[in-house]
Scaffold this active site. Sequence first.
Site, PDB file in Angstrom:
ATOM      1  N   LYS A   1      41.844   1.094   0.542  1.00 37.64           N
ATOM      2  CA  LYS A   1      41.294   1.645   1.687  1.00 37.64           C
ATOM      3  C   LYS A   1      41.457   0.525   2.799  1.00 37.64           C
ATOM      4  O   LYS A   1      41.786   0.888   4.172  1.00 37.64           O
ATOM      5  CB  LYS A   1      39.854   2.200   1.878  1.00 37.64           C
ATOM      6  CG  LYS A   1      39.725   3.458   1.049  1.00 37.64           C
ATOM      7  CD  LYS A   1      38.267   3.494   0.611  1.00 37.64           C
ATOM      8  CE  LYS A   1      38.170   4.815  -0.338  1.00 37.64           C
ATOM      9  NZ  LYS A   1      36.714   5.084  -0.843  1.00 37.64           N
TER      10      LYS A   1
ATOM     11  N   GLN B   1      30.924   2.216  -0.981  1.00 32.92           N
ATOM     12  CA  GLN B   1      31.472   2.882  -2.273  1.00 32.92           C
ATOM     13  C   GLN B   1      30.715   3.350  -3.319  1.00 32.92           C
ATOM     14  O   GLN B   1      29.793   2.615  -3.684  1.00 32.92           O
ATOM     15  CB  GLN B   1      32.646   1.635  -2.759  1.00 32.92           C
ATOM     16  CG  GLN B   1      33.662   2.343  -3.917  1.00 32.92           C
ATOM     17  CD  GLN B   1      34.563   3.479  -3.351  1.00 32.92           C
ATOM     18  OE1 GLN B   1      34.905   3.697  -2.051  1.00 32.92           O
ATOM     19  NE2 GLN B   1      35.163   4.116  -4.157  1.00 32.92           N
TER      20      GLN B   1
ATOM     21  N   ASP C   1      32.052   8.850   5.523  1.00 31.24           N
ATOM     22  CA  ASP C   1      32.127   9.332   4.367  1.00 31.24           C
ATOM     23  C   ASP C   1      31.677  10.618   4.460  1.00 31.24           C
ATOM     24  O   ASP C   1      31.676  11.534   3.510  1.00 31.24           O
ATOM     25  CB  ASP C   1      31.563   8.440   3.489  1.00 31.24           C
ATOM     26  CG  ASP C   1      32.614   7.867   2.300  1.00 31.24           C
ATOM     27  OD1 ASP C   1      33.528   8.265   2.281  1.00 31.24           O
ATOM     28  OD2 ASP C   1      32.149   6.934   1.646  1.00 31.24           O
TER      29      ASP C   1
HETATM   30  N1  GUN Z   1      33.754   7.436  -4.930  1.00 33.58           N
HETATM   31  C1  GUN Z   1      34.536   8.123  -5.295  1.00 33.58           C
HETATM   32  N2  GUN Z   1      34.945   8.853  -4.132  1.00 33.58           N
HETATM   33  C2  GUN Z   1      34.430   8.079  -3.246  1.00 33.58           C
HETATM   34  C3  GUN Z   1      34.623   8.368  -1.868  1.00 33.58           C
HETATM   35  O1  GUN Z   1      35.377   9.329  -1.076  1.00 33.58           O
HETATM   36  N3  GUN Z   1      33.710   7.554  -1.155  1.00 33.58           N
HETATM   37  C4  GUN Z   1      32.885   6.784  -1.404  1.00 33.58           C
HETATM   38  N4  GUN Z   1      32.171   6.218  -0.590  1.00 33.58           N
HETATM   39  N5  GUN Z   1      32.595   6.475  -2.767  1.00 33.58           N
HETATM   40  C5  GUN Z   1      33.455   7.265  -3.542  1.00 33.58           C
END
Ligand code: GUN
Length: 294
Positions: A54, A98, A121
Amino acid sequence: MSAQLIDGKQIAAAIREEIKAEVEEMNAGTGKVPGLATVLVGTRKDSQTYVRMKKKACKKAGIASFGHDLPEDISQEELLKIVRELNANNDVHGILVQLPLPDHIDEETILGAINLEKDVDGFHPINIGRLSMKRREPLFVPCTPKGCIELLDRTGVEIEGKRAVVLGRSNIVGLPVAMLLLHRNATVSICHSRTNDLPGVVREADILVAAVGRAEMVRGDWVKPGVVVIDVGMNAIDDPTSERGYRLTGDVAFDEVKEVASAITPVPGGVGPMTIAMLLRNTTDSAKHYLKIV
Ligand code: GUN
């Protein structure tokens, strides 16, 4: 191969180019760029990889990233303090915590502490609540589900009136993608481990979204001819012929299902790249909103 390959890598690359151009324009006009804060707690290898990817994608698009890599045993209070600091930082337009978080931290409390306007998110309880109701607009939609819909749209797949089956009911993918399909007037079934006659339900699908986390679970004889398949699964399975000793595979037995489907995403290179592209999209939209650029 009879099915059209839905090339998420290529579609995501095109979206990332669009975003890069928008960021350049923003910078030229205002002297500002979008900013994304990533918050990673602990040392899970998969989470570390996702966050690294990311941040790298942000850099390529000209988006500033602010990384917080925190120890596994950080207290909830300390984590909340960091989220509040990011809420107050005017250079940060998106905050991504995350998931999953360690067990001693209450996920909902942390996600609920993120400023709604920076919830790129889309996991804030208010954004999820709005997504789950008619005629309520969430400020942001979760990235992987949004990426699934974007893949359908950019492939020219009509959603309205179609029978959509979602395999899996996770908060991150299954439930939100089902809501998005419903908002687009599909007739949606959500399947899970207790569904009776799972192959029979999956066989009804015109559009199948597989997000269950079980390697190659959906077989060729589970699907209706002409189905469009979006495979969100990302499973590592042993493969002694590969240099790494494993290979990545989806929730769908690709080689079998591609002979029956009309279109299908590969794994890797399907939904995965779209998650990151949608995160950049949401972060850039947030910055535009903040800077009052329409
Ligand atoms: N863990 C797995 N997929 C995601 C996501 O799209 N965003 C976040 N913050 N955590 C994740």
